[in-house]
Design a protein around this motif. Structure first.
Motif, mmCIF file in Angstrom:
data_model
loop_
_atom_site.group_PDB
_atom_site.id
_atom_site.type_symbol
_atom_site.label_atom_id
_atom_site.label_comp_id
_atom_site.label_asym_id
_atom_site.label_seq_id
_atom_site.Cartn_x
_atom_site.Cartn_y
_atom_site.Cartn_z
ATOM 1 N N TRP A 37 0.837 -1.194 0.000
ATOM 2 C CA TRP A 37 0.000 0.000 0.000
ATOM 3 C C TRP A 37 0.876 1.250 0.000
ATOM 4 O O TRP A 37 1.879 1.317 0.711
ATOM 5 N N ARG A 38 0.486 2.254 -0.797
ATOM 6 C CA ARG A 38 1.166 3.543 -0.824
ATOM 7 C C ARG A 38 0.121 4.662 -0.801
ATOM 8 O O ARG A 38 -0.966 4.514 -1.382
ATOM 9 N N LYS A 39 0.454 5.750 -0.140
ATOM 10 C CA LYS A 39 -0.456 6.888 -0.059
ATOM 11 C C LYS A 39 -0.262 7.800 -1.263
ATOM 12 O O LYS A 39 0.846 7.972 -1.765
ATOM 13 N N ALA A 40 -1.350 8.388 -1.715
ATOM 14 C CA ALA A 40 -1.289 9.324 -2.839
ATOM 15 C C ALA A 40 -2.560 10.169 -2.816
ATOM 16 O O ALA A 40 -3.336 10.123 -1.859
ATOM 17 N N LYS A 41 -2.782 10.931 -3.867
ATOM 18 C CA LYS A 41 -4.007 11.705 -4.023
ATOM 19 C C LYS A 41 -4.609 11.405 -5.389
ATOM 20 O O LYS A 41 -3.889 11.078 -6.335
ATOM 21 N N LEU A 42 -5.919 11.520 -5.451
ATOM 22 C CA LEU A 42 -6.640 11.262 -6.696
ATOM 23 C C LEU A 42 -7.568 12.437 -6.962
ATOM 24 O O LEU A 42 -8.302 12.873 -6.062
ATOM 25 N N VAL A 43 -7.544 12.932 -8.179
ATOM 26 C CA VAL A 43 -8.406 14.048 -8.570
ATOM 27 C C VAL A 43 -9.553 13.518 -9.423
ATOM 28 O O VAL A 43 -9.333 12.819 -10.420
ATOM 29 N N TYR A 44 -10.782 13.864 -8.999
ATOM 30 C CA TYR A 44 -11.968 13.498 -9.767
ATOM 31 C C TYR A 44 -12.978 14.638 -9.652
ATOM 32 O O TYR A 44 -13.297 15.096 -8.540
ATOM 33 N N ASN A 45 -13.471 15.110 -10.774
ATOM 34 C CA ASN A 45 -14.436 16.211 -10.799
ATOM 35 C C ASN A 45 -13.918 17.434 -10.036
ATOM 36 O O ASN A 45 -14.663 18.064 -9.268
ATOM 37 N N ASP A 46 -12.639 17.715 -10.209
ATOM 38 C CA ASP A 46 -11.990 18.870 -9.578
ATOM 39 C C ASP A 46 -11.905 18.766 -8.058
ATOM 40 O O ASP A 46 -11.570 19.738 -7.383
ATOM 41 N N GLU A 47 -12.213 17.603 -7.519
ATOM 42 C CA GLU A 47 -12.028 17.361 -6.088
ATOM 43 C C GLU A 47 -10.807 16.479 -5.884
ATOM 44 O O GLU A 47 -10.554 15.555 -6.672
ATOM 45 N N VAL A 48 -10.072 16.762 -4.793
ATOM 46 C CA VAL A 48 -8.877 15.990 -4.476
ATOM 47 C C VAL A 48 -9.189 15.047 -3.314
ATOM 48 O O VAL A 48 -9.664 15.486 -2.255
ATOM 49 N N TYR A 49 -8.938 13.771 -3.518
ATOM 50 C CA TYR A 49 -9.192 12.747 -2.512
ATOM 51 C C TYR A 49 -7.862 12.171 -2.015
ATOM 52 O O TYR A 49 -6.988 11.849 -2.821
ATOM 53 N N LYS A 50 -7.728 12.036 -0.700
ATOM 54 C CA LYS A 50 -6.600 11.318 -0.147
ATOM 55 C C LYS A 50 -6.898 9.826 -0.241
ATOM 56 O O LYS A 50 -7.952 9.365 0.222
#
Length: 279
Positions: A37-50
């Motif tokens: 497992w690695r931490k990152a961020k994901l962008v969807y619909n201009d929202e940033v998710y941890k």
């Protein structure tokens, strides 16, 4: 248009991912110890998710051909899902959405029908099949009952084969049983009776199995009931197979004169657990 994801990865993440992909490309199987497992961020619909992610899948072939699959977790739901798979379009596509939707029409236990999304992950940009796996949290929420256990044979991990001759033995389970729950113990006894072809089914179970096998025959391939693909779900009231066709559709061959038995000869015909379906 398809939903679009963009992963925000650090330079260290990209270097790590590239090293794992390079290493796996020379292997016969993608072993679990290399899926961290690695931490990152994901962008969807201009929202940033941890989020956190890890590579997914046992077969290294997609990775050798420049594709990846991922498991992703997020505390906030992304398109209604907190724990989901992104399977490369090299392996799964709209066919999988269709197959799981059809299983739902027949009231069979099945995974999330899912959807197709586009995602950019480092230097890789492609379509993915996004779905929530049939884990306990999903089953309890969607089916309104308590999942107790999923039984399936172990398969031969070393040769990357779904089937292994020892699958016929009671200890050859994908997940070992260590429990004081009598419901699981009784479920295991029935599961072994099913595997040995000695189980008795009530009318509702017979109806379910009839619908289940009808779809297996309709799509013309026993992949999902062979070896470790064959998974049976136990809850408070039932022990039944999960419909999980991963995309195998073979048109009917008129040359199969004995259609009942010939289906089982297409793929790994010596797989011990297919005996359960021949009775």
């Amino acid at each position: 248009s398809k939903p679009t994801f963009r992963f925000i990865l650090s330079g260290r993440d990209i270097s790590y991912n590239d090293s794992i992909i390079t290493m796996v490309s020379s292997k016969k199987t993608f072993e679990p110890q290399f899926k961290k497992w690695r931490k990152a961020k994901l962008v969807y619909n201009d929202e940033v998710y941890k989020i956190k992610y890890k590579f997914h899948g046992q077969d290294p072939k997609p990775y050798k051909n420049g594709h990846i699959s991922l498991r992703v977790k997020s505390k906030r739901p992304i398109i209604g899902r907190r724990d989901f798979r992104l399977i490369t379009g090299y392996e799964m596509n709209y066919t999988n959405v269709f197959l799981n939707s059809i299983a739902g029409e027949y009231d069979l236990i099945h995974e999330d029908a899912g959807l197709i999304v586009s995602a950019r992950f480092g230097n890789i940009e492609e379509d993915f099949y996004m779905y929530e796996a049939l884990e306990k949290s999903y089953y309890d929420r969607v089916y309104g009952s308590e999942m107790l256990y999923k039984f399936s044979p172990k398969g031969d991990f070393h040769t990357n084969s779904h089937s292994d001759p020892i699958d016929k033995y009671y200890y050859a389970l994908d997940n070992s049983i260590s429990t004081t729950d009598d419901r699981i113990k009784l479920g295991f006894v029935k599961y072994m009776d099913i595997r040995n072809g000695t189980a008795e089914f009530n009318a509702d179970e017979q109806q379910y199995l009839g619908d289940y096998l009808s779809l297996v025959y309709l799509f013309g391939h026993p992949h999902q009931i062979t070896g470790d693909n064959d998974k049976w779900l136990l809850d408070d009231n039932i022990l039944l197979p999960i419909f999980r066709n991963e995309g195998w559709i073979i048109f009917h061959d008129p040359a199969r004169n004995v259609y009942d038995q010939s289906l089982f000869d297409i793929y790994l015909p010596d797989s011990p657990n297919t005996m359960a379906y021949k009775y």
